[in-house]
Scaffold this active site. Structure first.
Site, PDB file in Angstrom:
ATOM      1  N   HIS A  62       9.760   8.188  14.268  1.00  0.00           N
ATOM      2  CA  HIS A  62       8.742   7.181  13.909  1.00  0.00           C
ATOM      3  C   HIS A  62       7.341   7.813  13.869  1.00  0.00           C
ATOM      4  O   HIS A  62       6.429   7.390  14.584  1.00  0.00           O
ATOM      5  CB  HIS A  62       8.770   6.005  14.899  1.00  0.00           C
ATOM      6  N   ARG A 109       0.833  -1.220   0.000  1.00  0.00           N
ATOM      7  CA  ARG A 109       0.000   0.000   0.000  1.00  0.00           C
ATOM      8  C   ARG A 109       0.861   1.261   0.000  1.00  0.00           C
ATOM      9  O   ARG A 109       0.661   2.179  -0.791  1.00  0.00           O
ATOM     10  CB  ARG A 109      -0.896   0.016   1.247  1.00  0.00           C
ATOM     11  N   GLU A 166      14.284   2.252  19.631  1.00  0.00           N
ATOM     12  CA  GLU A 166      13.489   3.485  19.706  1.00  0.00           C
ATOM     13  C   GLU A 166      12.962   3.677  21.127  1.00  0.00           C
ATOM     14  O   GLU A 166      12.329   2.760  21.648  1.00  0.00           O
ATOM     15  CB  GLU A 166      12.319   3.412  18.724  1.00  0.00           C
ATOM     16  N   GLY A 224       5.983   8.726  10.639  1.00  0.00           N
ATOM     17  CA  GLY A 224       5.552   8.753   9.232  1.00  0.00           C
ATOM     18  C   GLY A 224       4.048   8.612   9.080  1.00  0.00           C
ATOM     19  O   GLY A 224       3.440   9.250   8.230  1.00  0.00           O
ATOM     20  N   ARG A 228      10.810  -0.518   9.203  1.00  0.00           N
ATOM     21  CA  ARG A 228      11.139  -0.762  10.608  1.00  0.00           C
ATOM     22  C   ARG A 228      12.658  -0.678  10.733  1.00  0.00           C
ATOM     23  O   ARG A 228      13.387  -1.094   9.810  1.00  0.00           O
ATOM     24  CB  ARG A 228      10.675  -2.157  11.052  1.00  0.00           C
TER      25      ARG A 228
HETATM   26  N1  LIG Z   1       7.125   4.742   9.656  1.00  0.00           N
HETATM   27  C1  LIG Z   1       5.846   4.598   9.964  1.00  0.00           C
HETATM   28  O1  LIG Z   1       5.275   5.404  10.679  1.00  0.00           O
HETATM   29  C2  LIG Z   1       5.088   3.422   9.410  1.00  0.00           C
HETATM   30  C3  LIG Z   1       3.682   3.504   9.312  1.00  0.00           C
HETATM   31  C4  LIG Z   1       3.013   2.440   8.723  1.00  0.00           C
HETATM   32  C5  LIG Z   1       3.696   1.314   8.311  1.00  0.00           C
HETATM   33  N2  LIG Z   1       5.051   1.253   8.459  1.00  0.00           N
HETATM   34  C6  LIG Z   1       5.804   0.058   8.023  1.00  0.00           C
HETATM   35  O2  LIG Z   1       5.638  -0.076   6.617  1.00  0.00           O
HETATM   36  C7  LIG Z   1       5.456  -1.466   6.324  1.00  0.00           C
HETATM   37  C8  LIG Z   1       4.727  -1.586   5.007  1.00  0.00           C
HETATM   38  O3  LIG Z   1       3.388  -1.114   5.127  1.00  0.00           O
HETATM   39  P1  LIG Z   1       2.303  -1.389   3.959  1.00  0.00           P
HETATM   40  O4  LIG Z   1       0.998  -0.900   4.472  1.00  0.00           O
HETATM   41  O5  LIG Z   1       2.787  -0.888   2.654  1.00  0.00           O
HETATM   42  O6  LIG Z   1       2.314  -2.989   3.962  1.00  0.00           O
HETATM   43  P2  LIG Z   1       1.919  -3.978   2.787  1.00  0.00           P
HETATM   44  O7  LIG Z   1       1.731  -5.299   3.436  1.00  0.00           O
HETATM   45  O8  LIG Z   1       0.813  -3.398   1.966  1.00  0.00           O
HETATM   46  O9  LIG Z   1       3.236  -4.014   1.863  1.00  0.00           O
HETATM   47  C9  LIG Z   1       4.431  -4.614   2.205  1.00  0.00           C
HETATM   48  C10 LIG Z   1       5.103  -5.082   0.927  1.00  0.00           C
HETATM   49  O10 LIG Z   1       6.378  -5.608   1.255  1.00  0.00           O
HETATM   50  C11 LIG Z   1       6.610  -6.734   0.412  1.00  0.00           C
HETATM   51  N3  LIG Z   1       7.631  -7.605   0.990  1.00  0.00           N
HETATM   52  C12 LIG Z   1       7.531  -8.425   2.058  1.00  0.00           C
HETATM   53  N4  LIG Z   1       8.678  -9.092   2.263  1.00  0.00           N
HETATM   54  C13 LIG Z   1       9.540  -8.678   1.304  1.00  0.00           C
HETATM   55  C14 LIG Z   1      10.878  -8.996   0.982  1.00  0.00           C
HETATM   56  N5  LIG Z   1      11.586  -9.883   1.695  1.00  0.00           N
HETATM   57  N6  LIG Z   1      11.441  -8.386  -0.085  1.00  0.00           N
HETATM   58  C15 LIG Z   1      10.744  -7.491  -0.835  1.00  0.00           C
HETATM   59  N7  LIG Z   1       9.471  -7.160  -0.580  1.00  0.00           N
HETATM   60  C16 LIG Z   1       8.867  -7.739   0.469  1.00  0.00           C
HETATM   61  C17 LIG Z   1       5.252  -7.392   0.289  1.00  0.00           C
HETATM   62  O11 LIG Z   1       5.166  -8.210  -0.863  1.00  0.00           O
HETATM   63  C18 LIG Z   1       4.315  -6.180   0.209  1.00  0.00           C
HETATM   64  O12 LIG Z   1       4.056  -5.831  -1.129  1.00  0.00           O
HETATM   65  C19 LIG Z   1       4.677  -2.000   7.546  1.00  0.00           C
HETATM   66  O13 LIG Z   1       4.852  -3.391   7.725  1.00  0.00           O
HETATM   67  C20 LIG Z   1       5.280  -1.212   8.690  1.00  0.00           C
HETATM   68  O14 LIG Z   1       6.358  -1.920   9.257  1.00  0.00           O
HETATM   69  C21 LIG Z   1       5.760   2.283   8.991  1.00  0.00           C
END
Ligand SMILES: NC(=O)c1ccc[n+]([C@@H]2O[C@H](COP(=O)([O-])OP(=O)(O)OC[C@H]3O[C@@H](n4cnc5c(N)ncnc54)[C@H](O)[C@@H]3O)[C@@H](O)[C@H]2O)c1
Length: 320
Positions: free
Chosen positions: A284, A154, A265, A286, A236
């Site tokens: 953290h 996403r 963190e 975002g 992360r």
């Molecule tokens: N910084 C922040 O405030 C914040 C906020 C929300 C989410 N996040 C992090 O962002 C991450 C992603 O969020 P999202 O909503 O896009 O999740 P999502 O599940 O929609 O997308 C994650 C993508 O990563 C891919 N993926 C998984 N393992 C992989 C690998 N080994 N190599 C390559 N690609 C791989 C998956 O296929 C998927 O398309 C979350 O898991 C969370 O840890 C951070």
């Protein structure tokens, strides 16, 4: 309808979610996320649902609290919940996958712009009465630059759209998204991470933290990068090997970094990355815009109660 007993953990969710829960259930507030404290509060109040943000909910709690039926994660990432154990304990796990991805994507663009325009260094020079130091500093346009998105879910897709609006060339490394799906979005798939890294001006990380992704950016990956390229981590902290990042920056293997997440963190006050002007940080946040927090709070409180009422909310992640 029976009122359920819900535990919130200080510091807790937005007031709109708390009010909703208070209207429909009995709400308790634990003073912190320490495991023993949570066990004590949960057992004292026969807690059926707990809402967590980054506090760890694992086997010890699940074994000790037989009344627990639902764990609600205030966000997307589930690395602070032992989902496998929850499934084994018949506990439903919910997250909120769709409330903050735009906020995270916009934050990523903020890092791209701040890094490409040396925002931190320029801001410091103005405050330090060093206006004309600008003559020795050239910043960079995003137009026609290459962005490698690691993890095209996403958030990654939303970043791609914003970057394309800046006329950037977008590559992505994601083993689970087929080439045809990427091509439909105007994105070029790379099958080998290092190959993408060697071509890119910016790499941004949007993968979840798993055994596979932990340390996926380490010495060989930094060696593969152009020394003018920047790293952005919005996923992360442990996805990046921080010791390797410090060494790579010291050796000039990359130009700088924008980090919203860190290995620990909050970080120690003497973290070596703090010595580096070419690295910028946010704590953290975002996904933490006012709008996203409000949405997350609203969705999580409503769906935790749906789950406790025996319904099947859309965000139930360990549904069999
Ligand atoms: N910084 C922040 O405030 C914040 C906020 C929300 C989410 N996040 C992090 O962002 C991450 C992603 O969020 P999202 O909503 O896009 O999740 P999502 O599940 O929609 O997308 C994650 C993508 O990563 C891919 N993926 C998984 N393992 C992989 C690998 N080994 N190599 C390559 N690609 C791989 C998956 O296929 C998927 O398309 C979350 O898991 C969370 O840890 C951070």
């Amino acid at each position: 309808m029976k009122k359920h007993n819900i535990l919130l953990i200080h510091p807790t969710i937005q007031p709109n979610g708390v009010s909703y829960l208070e209207e429909h259930s009995n709400v308790f507030l634990a003073p912190n996320g320490d495991t023993q404290t949570l066990i004590q509060w949960m057992n004292e109040h026969s807690i059926e649902g707990v809402l967590t943000r980054c506090e760890y909910i694992g086997k010890e709690i699940m074994d000790a609290v037989p009344t627990l039926k639902v764990i609600g994660q205030h966000g997307v990432g589930l690395d602070n919940i032992d989902v496998k154990e929850a499934t084994a304990h018949n506990i439903q796990v919910l997250n909120v996958p769709d409330a903050n991805y735009i906020s995270v994507a916009e934050h990523t663009m903020m890092f791209l712009l701040a890094l490409s325009r040396s925002l931190r260094i320029n801001d410091t020079s103005v405050r330090a009465d060093s206006w004309y130091s600008r003559e020795n500093r050239y910043t960079m346009e995003l137009l026609d630059k290459t962005l490698l998105i690691v993890g095209l879910g996403r958030i990654g897709k939303a970043v791609a759209k914003l970057a394309q609006a800046f006329s950037m060339r977008v590559l992505s490394y994601d083993n689970y998204v087929p080439q045809s799906a990427m091509e439909a979005l105007g994105i070029q798939k790379v099958d080998v991470l290092e190959e993408g890294l060697s071509q890119t001006d910016f790499v941004t990380l949007h993968v979840p933290l798993t055994k596979e992704t932990q340390g996926m950016m380490s010495t060989p990956q930094f060696e593969a990068m152009k020394n003018t390229a920047y790293l952005i981590n919005m996923g992360r902290g442990p996805v990046v090997d921080e010791d390797a990042l410090v060494a790579a920056l010291q050796q000039g293997q990359l130009a700088g970094a924008g980090l919203d997440v860190l290995n620990v963190e909050p970080p120690a006050a003497d973290h070596p990355l703090f010595q580096m002007d070419q690295v910028i940080f946010t704590p953290h946040i975002g996904g933490d815009t006012r709008e996203a927090k409000y949405r997350t709070s609203e969705i999580l409180s409503r769906t935790v109660l749906e789950a406790l009422d025996g319904k099947s909310p859309y965000n139930w992640v360990n549904r069999s």
